[in-house]
Design an enzyme around this catalytic site. Structure first.
Site, mmCIF file in Angstrom:
data_model
loop_
_atom_site.group_PDB
_atom_site.id
_atom_site.type_symbol
_atom_site.label_atom_id
_atom_site.label_comp_id
_atom_site.label_asym_id
_atom_site.label_seq_id
_atom_site.Cartn_x
_atom_site.Cartn_y
_atom_site.Cartn_z
ATOM 1 N N SER A 1 -10.194 -0.279 7.045
ATOM 2 C CA SER A 1 -9.620 -0.194 5.698
ATOM 3 C C SER A 1 -8.929 -1.437 5.166
ATOM 4 C CB SER A 1 -8.637 0.966 5.631
ATOM 5 O OG SER A 1 -9.351 2.166 5.514
ATOM 6 N N LYS B 1 0.857 -1.179 0.000
ATOM 7 C CA LYS B 1 0.000 0.000 0.000
ATOM 8 C C LYS B 1 0.897 1.233 0.000
ATOM 9 C CE LYS B 1 -3.912 2.026 2.618
ATOM 10 N NZ LYS B 1 -4.805 1.863 3.796
ATOM 11 N N SER C 1 -9.941 2.154 2.901
ATOM 12 C CA SER C 1 -9.036 2.896 2.053
ATOM 13 C C SER C 1 -8.060 2.023 1.267
ATOM 14 C CB SER C 1 -8.229 3.870 2.915
ATOM 15 O OG SER C 1 -7.368 3.167 3.807
HETATM 16 N N1 GLN Z 1 -13.275 4.377 6.235
HETATM 17 C C1 GLN Z 1 -12.713 4.838 7.452
HETATM 18 C C2 GLN Z 1 -12.311 6.290 7.322
HETATM 19 O O1 GLN Z 1 -12.631 6.864 6.345
HETATM 20 C C3 GLN Z 1 -11.548 3.991 7.835
HETATM 21 C C4 GLN Z 1 -10.323 4.299 7.080
HETATM 22 C C5 GLN Z 1 -9.178 3.437 7.483
HETATM 23 O O2 GLN Z 1 -9.348 2.406 8.124
HETATM 24 N N2 GLN Z 1 -7.997 3.889 7.119
HETATM 25 O O3 GLN Z 1 -11.718 6.857 8.180
#
Ligand code: GLN
Length: 488
Positions: A174, A75, A150
């Site tokens: 995410s 990532k 994400s």
């Molecule tokens: N979807 C969540 C957010 O927007 C989690 C994101 C994540 O786990 N990095 O913060």
């Protein structure tokens, strides 16, 4: 055979193909899929082929472990020495890290071959991979739909069989949510299990690194190599790392599985609920005992998270000021103009929304009402989980309330987007390990089931997931138009 990392490692040992051949195949797939999927921000062909050649030499000498010579993707939140690390932000669109994240260094030392860096939501803020400066990632199961976020690039890349493993990070879901939406397996370890050094910070008390793979077995192999104490991360835990692969086959007889009542209420699509409930039948057949448990404070997890995470992000992202590295605006009039315009131009809309929310909830007049209150609710949620793990070994529920939704469907309404995380955020607030794996399809789109364990319960999670995957083949299904295996 070659559908998994473990299978590829066996193929490499038996000389059915070389790491260079495997890597060339992965690179070719990466290049060919970019137009349709956009899963990658960088493709690192030259360094990958060099690393593969080294891996082949190690293998020829009879050295190397279960990961040696296998292609993988990081990532783009992990710093990689000499390679662009953007966090999918214009702010870091020119940033070449001077060092490797610990996760990167560990997987490199294990002989894994990085073929590229995965697209993601900007600074990992999002649930659909639509906030990336580099454009959205498309879901390989339906190109008009999101892959989740994400870690959307990581999940879509594994689902499309570019590589059998991609690293990912999970602050509020995410790893698990994109794994569910793309039909792959993802594990978020216990907070502190894996070093955060060199992983660009979003919300430091919630962020944790993990992996996305096809099988739980592959996740176990990778996690064994990634986990462990790191003197460079003061929140990493100094506890021995078990060999997660060694206990995968343990029987599930007597395993107590708790169905979380609050996970099955309003908002859960029935087409998701059905396949998730069917997992219980498989686990029961394997000897598990199922009972319902309640986590009464859990419905407060979304508002709690959306105070705590922005608060921490507003502090963490203060370092991006256009001075030492990263994006800098053109022709600043003075220092204040440089700060203001570099940040205004370097950050996207969602990141700015979070910085503003976070700054607000931390401000003198509102701190007690929002931030302090959220921390108290966080303690209640953690206590709920602790009570539940007094009664059961694992908790089970859906990973996401729906299957993958359409690109653009939720971008105009942040609250609707935030509600995607309703089942995943609790584990982050409490620091617990959690896993998502495929358990069926709805309208041709993958459905994921989530297992949550007590602190440092990764081995049990992976064991239950592995036994389930021995009984079912949902995790082996590949989207139409993509190969099922990885070998050249
Ligand atoms: N979807 C969540 C957010 O927007 C989690 C994101 C994540 O786990 N990095 O913060």
């Amino acid at each position: 055979m070659d559908v998994t990392l473990a299978g590829l490692a066996a193929g490499l040992k038996a000389r059915r193909f070389s790491s260079v051949e495997l890597t060339r195949e992965a690179l070719a797939r990466a290049e060919a899929s970019q137009g349709a999927l956009n899963t990658l921000i960088s493709i690192t062909a030259e360094s990958a082929l060099a690393a593969a050649a080294v891996a082949d030499q190690r293998l020829a000498r009879g050295e190397g472990g279960p990961l040696t010579g296998v292609p993988m993707i990081h990532k783009d939140i992990f710093c990689t020495a000499g390679v662009l690390t953007t966090c999918a932000s214009r702010m870091l669109s020119n940033f070449v890290a001077p060092y490797d994240a610990t996760v990167v260094a560990k997987l490199r030392a294990a002989g894994m071959v990085m073929v590229g860096k995965a697209n993601m939501d900007e600074f990992a803020m999002g649930s659909s991979n639509e906030t990336s400066y580099y454009g959205p990632v498309m879901n390989p199961w339906d190109l008009a739909r999101v892959p989740g976020g994400s870690s959307g690039g990581s999940a879509a890349a594994v689902a499309a069989r570019l590589a059998p493993l991609a690293t990912a990070t999970d602050t509020g879901g995410s790893i698990r949510q994109p794994a569910a939406l793309c039909g792959v397996t993802g594990i978020k370890p216990t907070y502190g299990r894996v070093s955060r050094y060199g992983m660009i910070a979003f919300a430091s008390s919630l962020d944790q690194a993990g992996v996305i793979t096809i099988t739980a077995e592959d996740a176990a192999l990778a996690l064994t190599a990634m986990a462990g104490f790191d003197p460079k991360d003061s929140t990493s835990v100094d506890a021995p790392v078990p060999d997660y692969a060694a206990t995968l086959a343990a029987p599930l007889a007597g395993l107590k599985v708790g169905i979380v009542k609050e996970f099955f209420g309003e908002g859960l699509a029935s087409e998701v609920e059905g396949p998730v409930r069917e997992v219980l039948a498989v686990l029961t057949k394997l000897g598990a005992q199922v009972r319902e448990v309640s986590l009464p404070s859990l419905p407060l997890s979304v508002p709690t998270y959306y105070v705590v995470a922005p608060a921490e992000c507003s502090s963490n992202l203060a370092r991006f000021d256009g001075v030492r590295y990263g994006y800098r605006c053109k022709d600043p009039k003075d220092l204040i103009d440089l700060y203001k315009r570099s940040r205004a131009e370097g950050f996207g809309a969602e990141v700015k929304r979070r910085i503003m929310t976070g700054t607000y909830v931390l401000s003198a007049g509102y701190y007690d009402a929002y931030y302090l209150k959220a921390q108290k609710v966080r303690a209640l949620i953690t206590a709920d989980f602790r009570r539940a793990f007094g009664e059961v070994d694992l908790l089970l529920g859906p990973t996401s309330p729906t299957v993958a939704f359409g690109i653009g469907d939720k971008t105009s309404d942040p609250i609707t987007m935030y509600l995607n995380d309703i089942y995943t955020i609790g584990a982050n607030l409490a620091g617990l390990p959690a896993l998502s794996m495929p358990c069926g399809f709805a309208g041709g789109l993958p459905v994921g089931v989530q297992l949550i364990g007590p602190h440092f319960g990764e081995a049990r999670l992976l064991n239950a997931a592995h036994r389930y995957q021995q009984e079912t083949d949902w995790h082996l299904k590949a989207p139409a138009g993509f190969k099922a295996g990885f070998a050249p």
